[in-house]
Design an enzyme around this catalytic site. Structure first.
Site, short mmCIF file in Angstrom:
data_model
loop_
_atom_site.label_atom_id
_atom_site.label_comp_id
_atom_site.label_asym_id
_atom_site.label_seq_id
_atom_site.Cartn_x
_atom_site.Cartn_y
_atom_site.Cartn_z
N HIS A 1 -27.65 -46.15 4.67
CA HIS A 1 -28.49 -44.93 4.99
C HIS A 1 -27.92 -44.35 6.14
O HIS A 1 -26.90 -44.67 6.59
CB HIS A 1 -29.74 -45.76 5.90
N SER B 1 -35.71 -44.12 0.35
CA SER B 1 -35.82 -44.12 1.74
C SER B 1 -35.00 -43.16 2.49
O SER B 1 -35.06 -42.91 3.81
CB SER B 1 -35.11 -45.69 2.14
N ASP C 1 -25.81 -48.15 8.33
CA ASP C 1 -25.61 -49.62 7.68
C ASP C 1 -25.02 -49.71 6.47
O ASP C 1 -24.64 -50.73 5.83
CB ASP C 1 -27.07 -50.38 7.53
#
Length: 256
Positions: free
Chosen positions: A200, A15, A197
């Site tokens: 990320h 991600s 967070d």
């Protein structure tokens, strides 16, 4: 006449790579500086680990036979570890030694002459996972009713393993774990400056990724640094200098 294609930079990761266009992230900045020189191909897969990327890589990286008819992947940036380093309570967890073996497999798939995907024109860069901010991530997990599945020291161990693998294979490594931790004053809670967070990255975090990646390219593969490449098609001022022959001038050329 062949269709217009450019050689490329392939970004392979989880991600953190998939989100590389968020917040004017590192992929967006790469696309900007390499515009008209090389294409930036984002192959980030949110949630993936190195176990799961291996069968996918076999489907997305061209074989030697296919490469004869395709633009070349000049740079392959491999960025895994954030999910591999998840604690065993998560299915994403990959044991440390298998993580290193998986990275070695990806490197060999491109560099070994015996590999069906051998690509002698491809240069590889490894990037370590950034540190995890368990203060932020713990709040996120609690709000969602999830167990805590990340550990600060475990992520450090996986970053170290990526550096060890890079040294063993002769592949340059962008040590994002150390660089981002240092930028936070080596205080875990201060990592929130670079993270959305705790896992990320935000705009400031991606800026470090871009800067460190470009520096690594300049130091190890200067021939692929964007400042050393030409536009595949000439700039308009060269057309204006010889308007009568613009059709001859406007022929695709190598960026190198």
């Amino acid at each position: 006449m062949a269709a217009y294609v450019q050689d490329s930079i392939m970004l392979l990761g989880d991600s953190l790579t998939q989100g590389g266009y968020e917040f004017n992230g590192f992929a967006a900045q790469l696309a900007h500086v390499y515009n008209r020189k090389m294409d930036v191909v984002n192959r980030g897969f949110s949630g993936y680990n190195t176990d799961w990327i291996l069968p996918v890589f076999d489907q997305l990286f061209a074989t030697k036979e296919q490469q004869q008819h395709l633009p070349k992947v000049r740079l392959l940036v491999i960025w895994f570890g954030a999910n591999d380093a998840a604690l065993p309570v998560r299915d994403q967890h990959v044991p440390l030694e298998r993580y290193k073996a998986n990275l070695a497999h990806l490197v060999a798939a491109v560099r070994s002459p015996d590999s069906p995907r051998h690509s002698p024109d491809t240069r590889i860069v490894l990037m370590t996972a950034p540190p995890v901010n368990t203060h932020q991530w713990g709040v996120r997990q609690a709000e969602r009713g999830n167990v805590m599945d990340r550990d600060f020291e475990t992520t450090r161990a996986y970053a170290t393993a990526a550096k060890e693998l890079g040294a063993a294979e002769g592949v340059p490594v962008v040590d994002l774990w150390t660089t981002i931790y240092d930028a936070a004053g080596r205080e875990e809670a201060a990592l929130k400056k670079f993270m959305t967070d705790g896992l990320h990255l935000n705009r400031d975090g991606y800026q470090i990724v871009f800067d460190e990646l470009i520096k690594t390219i300049a130091e190890n593969y200067p021939e692929y640094h964007y400042e050393n490449l030409k536009f595949v098609f000439v700039t308009f001022d060269l057309i204006c200098e010889d308007l009568k022959n613009y059709q001859e001038i406007l022929q695709k050329r190598s960026a190198f």
